[in-house]
Design a protein around this motif. Structure first.
Motif, PDB file in Angstrom:
ATOM      1  N   ALA A   1       0.597  -1.174  -0.123  1.00 59.63           N
ATOM      2  CA  ALA A   1      -0.364   0.020  -0.242  1.00 59.63           C
ATOM      3  C   ALA A   1       1.232   1.145   0.034  1.00 59.63           C
ATOM      4  CB  ALA A   1      -0.801   0.162   0.951  1.00 59.63           C
ATOM      5  N   ALA A   2       2.059   0.974   0.681  1.00 62.76           N
ATOM      6  CA  ALA A   2       2.467   2.269   0.997  1.00 62.76           C
ATOM      7  C   ALA A   2       3.074   2.437  -0.472  1.00 62.76           C
ATOM      8  CB  ALA A   2       3.728   1.938   2.100  1.00 62.76           C
ATOM      9  N   ALA A   3       3.973   1.461  -1.743  1.00 60.04           N
ATOM     10  CA  ALA A   3       4.694   1.376  -2.413  1.00 60.04           C
ATOM     11  C   ALA A   3       3.736   2.051  -3.367  1.00 60.04           C
ATOM     12  CB  ALA A   3       5.026   0.313  -2.988  1.00 60.04           C
ATOM     13  N   ALA A   4       2.167   1.854  -3.603  1.00 65.47           N
ATOM     14  CA  ALA A   4       1.376   2.894  -4.205  1.00 65.47           C
ATOM     15  C   ALA A   4       1.235   3.542  -3.860  1.00 65.47           C
ATOM     16  CB  ALA A   4      -0.161   1.466  -4.449  1.00 65.47           C
ATOM     17  N   ALA A   5       0.939   4.004  -2.278  1.00 67.47           N
ATOM     18  CA  ALA A   5       1.439   5.679  -2.220  1.00 67.47           C
ATOM     19  C   ALA A   5       2.549   5.771  -3.052  1.00 67.47           C
ATOM     20  CB  ALA A   5       0.855   6.134  -1.031  1.00 67.47           C
ATOM     21  N   HIS A   6       3.824   5.396  -2.653  1.00 73.57           N
ATOM     22  CA  HIS A   6       5.185   6.603  -3.247  1.00 73.57           C
ATOM     23  C   HIS A   6       5.079   7.099  -4.221  1.00 73.57           C
ATOM     24  CE1 HIS A   6       8.981   7.348  -2.637  1.00 73.57           C
ATOM     25  NE2 HIS A   6       9.899   6.266  -3.503  1.00 73.57           N
ATOM     26  N   ALA A   7       4.134   6.355  -5.253  1.00 73.00           N
ATOM     27  CA  ALA A   7       4.381   6.194  -6.630  1.00 73.00           C
ATOM     28  C   ALA A   7       3.236   7.710  -6.714  1.00 73.00           C
ATOM     29  CB  ALA A   7       3.473   5.316  -7.666  1.00 73.00           C
ATOM     30  N   GLN A   8       3.036   8.051  -6.007  1.00 70.81           N
ATOM     31  CA  GLN A   8       2.001   9.469  -5.979  1.00 70.81           C
ATOM     32  C   GLN A   8       2.805  10.682  -4.753  1.00 70.81           C
ATOM     33  OE1 GLN A   8       0.012   6.965  -5.645  1.00 70.81           O
ATOM     34  NE2 GLN A   8      -0.748   7.245  -7.148  1.00 70.81           N
ATOM     35  N   THR A   9       3.531  10.201  -3.962  1.00 69.93           N
ATOM     36  CA  THR A   9       4.499  11.140  -2.950  1.00 69.93           C
ATOM     37  C   THR A   9       5.584  10.476  -2.687  1.00 69.93           C
ATOM     38  OG1 THR A   9       1.800  11.723  -2.281  1.00 69.93           O
ATOM     39  CG2 THR A   9       3.950  12.441  -1.102  1.00 69.93           C
ATOM     40  N   PRO A  10       6.733  10.747  -3.750  1.00 69.56           N
ATOM     41  CA  PRO A  10       7.601  10.001  -3.393  1.00 69.56           C
ATOM     42  C   PRO A  10       8.402  10.107  -2.019  1.00 69.56           C
ATOM     43  CG  PRO A  10       7.990  11.392  -5.549  1.00 69.56           C
ATOM     44  CD  PRO A  10       6.655  11.344  -4.477  1.00 69.56           C
ATOM     45  N   ARG A  11       8.258  10.897  -1.408  1.00 66.21           N
ATOM     46  CA  ARG A  11       8.554  11.085   0.024  1.00 66.21           C
ATOM     47  C   ARG A  11       8.028  12.083   0.992  1.00 66.21           C
ATOM     48  NH1 ARG A  11      13.800  12.014   2.670  1.00 66.21           N
ATOM     49  NH2 ARG A  11      12.987  11.796   5.427  1.00 66.21           N
ATOM     50  N   PRO A  12       7.173  11.126   1.712  1.00 64.09           N
ATOM     51  CA  PRO A  12       5.702  11.447   2.711  1.00 64.09           C
ATOM     52  C   PRO A  12       6.340  12.207   3.627  1.00 64.09           C
ATOM     53  CG  PRO A  12       6.348   8.967   2.293  1.00 64.09           C
ATOM     54  CD  PRO A  12       6.808   9.635   1.924  1.00 64.09           C
TER      55      PRO A  12
ATOM     56  N   GLY B   1      11.092  -4.703  -5.347  1.00 58.50           N
ATOM     57  CA  GLY B   1      10.881  -3.426  -5.968  1.00 58.50           C
ATOM     58  C   GLY B   1       9.909  -2.635  -5.313  1.00 58.50           C
ATOM     59  N   ASP B   2       9.175  -2.817  -4.350  1.00 61.60           N
ATOM     60  CA  ASP B   2       8.158  -2.438  -3.376  1.00 61.60           C
ATOM     61  C   ASP B   2       8.690  -1.556  -2.374  1.00 61.60           C
ATOM     62  OD1 ASP B   2       5.407  -3.131  -4.988  1.00 61.60           O
ATOM     63  OD2 ASP B   2       5.581  -4.399  -3.240  1.00 61.60           O
ATOM     64  N   ALA B   3       8.942   0.147  -2.329  1.00 58.87           N
ATOM     65  CA  ALA B   3       9.725   0.218  -0.911  1.00 58.87           C
ATOM     66  C   ALA B   3       8.448   1.618  -0.345  1.00 58.87           C
ATOM     67  CB  ALA B   3      10.503   1.705  -2.246  1.00 58.87           C
ATOM     68  N   ALA B   4       8.609   2.163   0.941  1.00 60.68           N
ATOM     69  CA  ALA B   4       7.744   3.179   1.712  1.00 60.68           C
ATOM     70  C   ALA B   4       8.861   2.919   2.470  1.00 60.68           C
ATOM     71  CB  ALA B   4       6.837   1.463   2.642  1.00 60.68           C
ATOM     72  N   TRP B   5       8.279   4.109   2.812  1.00 60.78           N
ATOM     73  CA  TRP B   5       8.887   5.097   4.302  1.00 60.78           C
ATOM     74  C   TRP B   5       8.013   4.889   5.597  1.00 60.78           C
ATOM     75  CZ3 TRP B   5      13.404   8.114   3.892  1.00 60.78           C
ATOM     76  CH2 TRP B   5      13.631   8.323   2.203  1.00 60.78           C
ATOM     77  N   GLY B   6       9.395   4.975   6.079  1.00 65.76           N
ATOM     78  CA  GLY B   6       8.742   4.930   8.085  1.00 65.76           C
ATOM     79  C   GLY B   6       9.674   5.357   9.145  1.00 65.76           C
ATOM     80  N   CYS B   7       8.547   5.560  10.291  1.00 62.49           N
ATOM     81  CA  CYS B   7       9.248   6.054  11.443  1.00 62.49           C
ATOM     82  C   CYS B   7      10.249   4.227  12.321  1.00 62.49           C
ATOM     83  CB  CYS B   7       8.762   6.591  12.531  1.00 62.49           C
ATOM     84  SG  CYS B   7       7.847   4.742  13.200  1.00 62.49           S
ATOM     85  N   SER B   8      11.686   5.090  13.110  1.00 64.33           N
ATOM     86  CA  SER B   8      12.676   3.715  12.818  1.00 64.33           C
ATOM     87  C   SER B   8      11.664   2.309  13.575  1.00 64.33           C
ATOM     88  CB  SER B   8      13.806   4.948  14.629  1.00 64.33           C
ATOM     89  OG  SER B   8      12.749   5.158  14.936  1.00 64.33           O
ATOM     90  N   ARG B   9      10.849   2.553  14.803  1.00 66.82           N
ATOM     91  CA  ARG B   9      10.221   1.639  15.305  1.00 66.82           C
ATOM     92  C   ARG B   9       9.426   0.866  14.023  1.00 66.82           C
ATOM     93  NH1 ARG B   9       4.512   0.815  16.686  1.00 66.82           N
ATOM     94  NH2 ARG B   9       4.008   2.949  16.552  1.00 66.82           N
TER      95      ARG B   9
END
Length: 429
Positions: A358-369, A393-401
């Motif tokens: 889900a995050a990878a799909a969102a990342h396509a519109q927002t490269p750096r949330p 190839g899926d990628a996402a951004w997250g907090c350290s926890r």
């Protein structure tokens, strides 16, 4: 003098002569017999005639003594009561198991007799005294009581009474029922057979029991240590002179012991279970009845001890089986918990993988949330610090926890972002 008077005196003389002759015949008959015989007269029952068996049994050293003085302590249907009744009623009596307390102090002993007491009359028919004929039944009486107590002990063993209770009761039974004063001791062998431990000795001094508790088995180690070592009875008739007691003589003197007969208590397979000992105040040689008592009760002790060992072995086996069952149950519980944990981890991994997609799909519109994308249904307001990616190839951004959760639970996920330092930023955070 009238003819009738002369005739009366002649008849009286003949009667007395006949009575005396009869007494002499009885005295001759019982002179060497083991049966007791005596004639007594007067209210004090003075001994006029008696055979050696009577003197020996009643401790009457000579004639002319009053039994009322010689036998001061008579209870229940005692001997003196019987003599009084025959003298008062003039009727013969036969009584069985008449109890007589013979002697006094430490030498006192209980004795039993089957007695026939007959009145002795003068020419006029008046009672002069009593004729006593009897047989001592002390040994039989005590044997009967010992066997009765023996049956009680066997019943205790059968119902698995505590070993200490059985052995203590056995010792007291023998001490109370055997005519002569003695002290019974039972020592129990250690499993290795090299030492003997206190089992039962209710009448021996406490300091003595403590001193011999743990003695070694070996040649010359007293009566018990030697008997245990040899696996055969050891009869020490005089502790004061026997070399087996060199190391224990002072202890025995302090305890007032003069003789010790010990026999090993053996299991059915010949293994050493302990020792059974009979102590005496003075030097003594065992009689056949003593040896019989030793054989009977050493066997009883063996039965009790072996039964005790078997019960301990059974309890130990049951304890091991219970421990094994508990260990197996604990293993099963741990396995269930591990399986449940694995299932929880699999569910968490699936959920995180879904979040990654889900995050990878969102990342396509927002490269750096700005905010963490890995917070799941509840979301996460923490700033997005690290970028993670998987082998698809899926990628996402997250907090350290949340990034740590993804790295732990989702296979093939790695830190991919370089924008904020990537892996080095994560490791040095």
């Amino acid at each position: 003098m009238s003819a009738s008077g002369a005739h009366g005196r002649t008849a009286e003389t003949s009667h007395v002569a006949g009575a005396v002759a009869a007494e002499e015949d009885l005295r001759a008959l019982f002179g060497r017999s083991s049966a007791v015989f005596a004639t007594v007269s007067g209210p004090g029952h003075v001994v006029e005639r008696a055979n050696p068996a009577f003197h020996a049994a009643f401790g009457v050293g000579r004639t002319g003594l009053a039994l009322a003085d010689v036998l001061p302590d008579v209870r229940d249907r005692g001997f003196l009561d019987l003599l009084d009744e025959v003298r008062r009623t003039g009727e013969a009596r036969t009584d069985r198991d008449v109890r007589v307390e013979l002697g006094s102090g430490p030498q006192a002993r209980e004795a039993f007799f089957d007695l026939t007491c007959e009145p002795r009359r003068d020419a006029a028919g008046d009672v002069l005294g009593v004729r006593v004929i009897g047989v001592e039944t002390t040994s039989v009486k005590h044997s009967q009581r010992l066997m009765a107590e023996h049956r009680v002990l066997l019943e205790q063993i059968a119902r698995q009474a505590p070993l200490a209770e059985v052995l203590d009761g056995m010792a007291r039974c023998i001490e109370e029922l055997v005519p002569r004063e003695l002290f019974v001791s039972v020592l129990l062998a250690d499993p290795d057979g090299l030492h003997l431990r206190h089992g039962a000795a209710p009448s021996l001094p406490a300091f003595y029991n403590e001193a011999i508790d743990g003695i070694a088995t070996g040649e010359g180690v007293g009566s018990c240590g030697t008997a245990a070592h040899r696996r055969e009875p050891v009869i020490v008739t005089d502790i004061a002179t026997d070399p087996f007691w060199d190391d224990f003589r002072d202890l025995a003197v302090k305890a007032g012991l003069g003789a010790c007969w010990s026999t090993p208590i053996l299991a059915r397979d010949g293994g050493l279970l302990g020792t059974f000992a009979m102590y005496h105040r003075v030097p003594r040689v065992p009689q056949e009845i003593d040896l019989a008592i030793i054989r009977v009760f050493a066997g009883t002790a063996a039965l009790a001890i072996e039964r005790h060992h078997n019960e301990l072995a059974r309890q130990a086996a049951e304890a091991r089986a219970e421990a094994a069952r508990e260990a197996l149950a604990e293993t099963a519980r741990a396995e269930r918990e591990l399986r449940a944990e694995a299932e929880r981890r699999a569910d968490a991994a699936a959920e995180l993988a879904a979040q990654m997609r889900a995050a990878a799909a969102a990342h396509a519109q927002t490269p750096r949330p700005e905010r963490c994308q890995l917070g799941g249904r509840t979301g996460c307001a923490a700033p997005a610090e690290l970028k993670v990616a998987d082998s698809w190839g899926d990628a996402a951004w997250g907090c350290s926890r949340h990034v740590e959760e993804v790295l732990i639970h989702v296979p093939s996920v790695f830190i991919a972002g370089e924008e904020l330092g990537g892996l080095s930023a994560y490791l040095n955070r």
